[in-house]
Design a protein around this motif. Sequence first.
Motif, PDB file in Angstrom:
ATOM      1  N   GLY A  33      -5.633  -2.966  -5.418  1.00  0.00           N
ATOM      2  CA  GLY A  33      -4.752  -4.110  -5.623  1.00  0.00           C
ATOM      3  C   GLY A  33      -3.750  -3.970  -6.749  1.00  0.00           C
ATOM      4  N   LYS A  34      -3.788  -2.871  -7.469  1.00  0.00           N
ATOM      5  CA  LYS A  34      -2.879  -2.687  -8.594  1.00  0.00           C
ATOM      6  C   LYS A  34      -1.586  -2.006  -8.153  1.00  0.00           C
ATOM      7  CE  LYS A  34      -6.616  -2.324 -11.991  1.00  0.00           C
ATOM      8  NZ  LYS A  34      -7.259  -1.489 -13.034  1.00  0.00           N
ATOM      9  N   THR A  35      -0.532  -2.239  -8.903  1.00  0.00           N
ATOM     10  CA  THR A  35       0.729  -1.543  -8.675  1.00  0.00           C
ATOM     11  C   THR A  35       0.708  -0.250  -9.467  1.00  0.00           C
ATOM     12  OG1 THR A  35       1.933  -3.597  -8.274  1.00  0.00           O
ATOM     13  CG2 THR A  35       3.230  -1.665  -8.895  1.00  0.00           C
TER      14      THR A  35
ATOM     15  N   PRO B 170      -4.182   0.278  -3.425  1.00  0.00           N
ATOM     16  CA  PRO B 170      -3.167   0.153  -4.474  1.00  0.00           C
ATOM     17  C   PRO B 170      -1.787  -0.002  -3.838  1.00  0.00           C
ATOM     18  CG  PRO B 170      -4.587   2.067  -4.852  1.00  0.00           C
ATOM     19  CD  PRO B 170      -4.857   1.585  -3.457  1.00  0.00           C
ATOM     20  N   ASN B 171      -0.896  -0.609  -4.589  1.00  0.00           N
ATOM     21  CA  ASN B 171       0.496  -0.721  -4.157  1.00  0.00           C
ATOM     22  C   ASN B 171       1.283   0.364  -4.880  1.00  0.00           C
ATOM     23  OD1 ASN B 171       3.005  -1.633  -3.207  1.00  0.00           O
ATOM     24  ND2 ASN B 171       3.246  -2.972  -5.002  1.00  0.00           N
TER      25      ASN B 171
ATOM     26  N   VAL C 234       4.426   2.577  -5.941  1.00  0.00           N
ATOM     27  CA  VAL C 234       5.879   2.466  -6.086  1.00  0.00           C
ATOM     28  C   VAL C 234       6.416   3.792  -6.599  1.00  0.00           C
ATOM     29  CG1 VAL C 234       5.807  -0.020  -6.506  1.00  0.00           C
ATOM     30  CG2 VAL C 234       5.657   1.554  -8.445  1.00  0.00           C
TER      31      VAL C 234
ATOM     32  N   SER D 267      -5.976   5.484  -1.796  1.00  0.00           N
ATOM     33  CA  SER D 267      -5.832   4.626  -0.613  1.00  0.00           C
ATOM     34  C   SER D 267      -7.074   4.738   0.260  1.00  0.00           C
ATOM     35  CB  SER D 267      -4.583   5.020   0.181  1.00  0.00           C
ATOM     36  OG  SER D 267      -3.409   4.779  -0.570  1.00  0.00           O
TER      37      SER D 267
ATOM     38  N   GLN E 285      -1.929   8.890  -4.175  1.00  0.00           N
ATOM     39  CA  GLN E 285      -1.805   7.938  -3.078  1.00  0.00           C
ATOM     40  C   GLN E 285      -2.824   8.208  -1.975  1.00  0.00           C
ATOM     41  OE1 GLN E 285       2.060   7.785  -1.165  1.00  0.00           O
ATOM     42  NE2 GLN E 285       1.687   5.712  -0.457  1.00  0.00           N
TER      43      GLN E 285
END
Length: 277
Positions: free
Chosen positions: A174-176, A235-236, A238, A224, A220
């Motif tokens: 859930g974190k960026t 996770p998000n 970016v 994930s 990632q």
Amino acid sequence: MIKRISIVGCGWLGLPLAKSLLQDGYHVLGSRRELNALAELSDQGIEAYQLDLIPHIVSNDIRALLKCDLLLINIPPGRKTNTAEFHIAQIKALLLAAKQQQVKKILFISSTSVYGAQQGVVDEVTTRHAESTSGKALKHIEDELLNSRDFQASVLRFSGLVGGHRKPGRFLSGKTVSGPLSPINIIHRSDCIGLISQLIKRDVWGEQFNASADLHPSKQAFYSLAAEQLGLAPPNFVEGASSTKVITNQKIKASLAYQFHYPDPMKWLQANIQEAE
């Protein structure tokens, strides 16, 4: 010859390590900070003692705890007392007591955080540029031990620790998170125990080793899948600067003739191994 091993810090790593060493035929002594936590060690056949470092020694019998052929120090810098000076003072107090009890060999469990945000392949000859408080404390202690005339000491630096209740799916859920393509550097607890056991069997001192799994999937891909397997939000990721830091394990594999139980972090996740907490 090593027969008696004292483990300072019998928690997530120290307790299963103690059990493994007992099975290998060693007499194992171990410590916990609280007196009421000693029964768990005693029930496993470990000679148990209370030890707290505040930073001076508080113990029910420090002399008995340090009556050993090898002292294994496995107490990372605390989060509540998060100063380099405090942790250094803790270890100095322990080393002074070890010297007084004529302990000859020490294995210090450190972390690859002593390298800071290095880029590229990192091995044992890479300059350590510790940046975090804990990294700076560990670097100082490493230097003191490796340069000591009082002990035969080796330093074992682990990368990110997984296994047991350290389930990586929870770490970033859930974190960026930036740097999705950054390689990860992790090691499973089973390999931590295997490497320590092999180092002791081979009686290797005056050395420093880095320990991480053979392969380094992207942040990632790994986190994930780890979140998905626990049914957690991924996770998000970016865009952002990606690290290229890769901890190589070539020296320790060659020196100890060791093959990792979990060389590929992705295969470990895909196997969905159910582990004891």
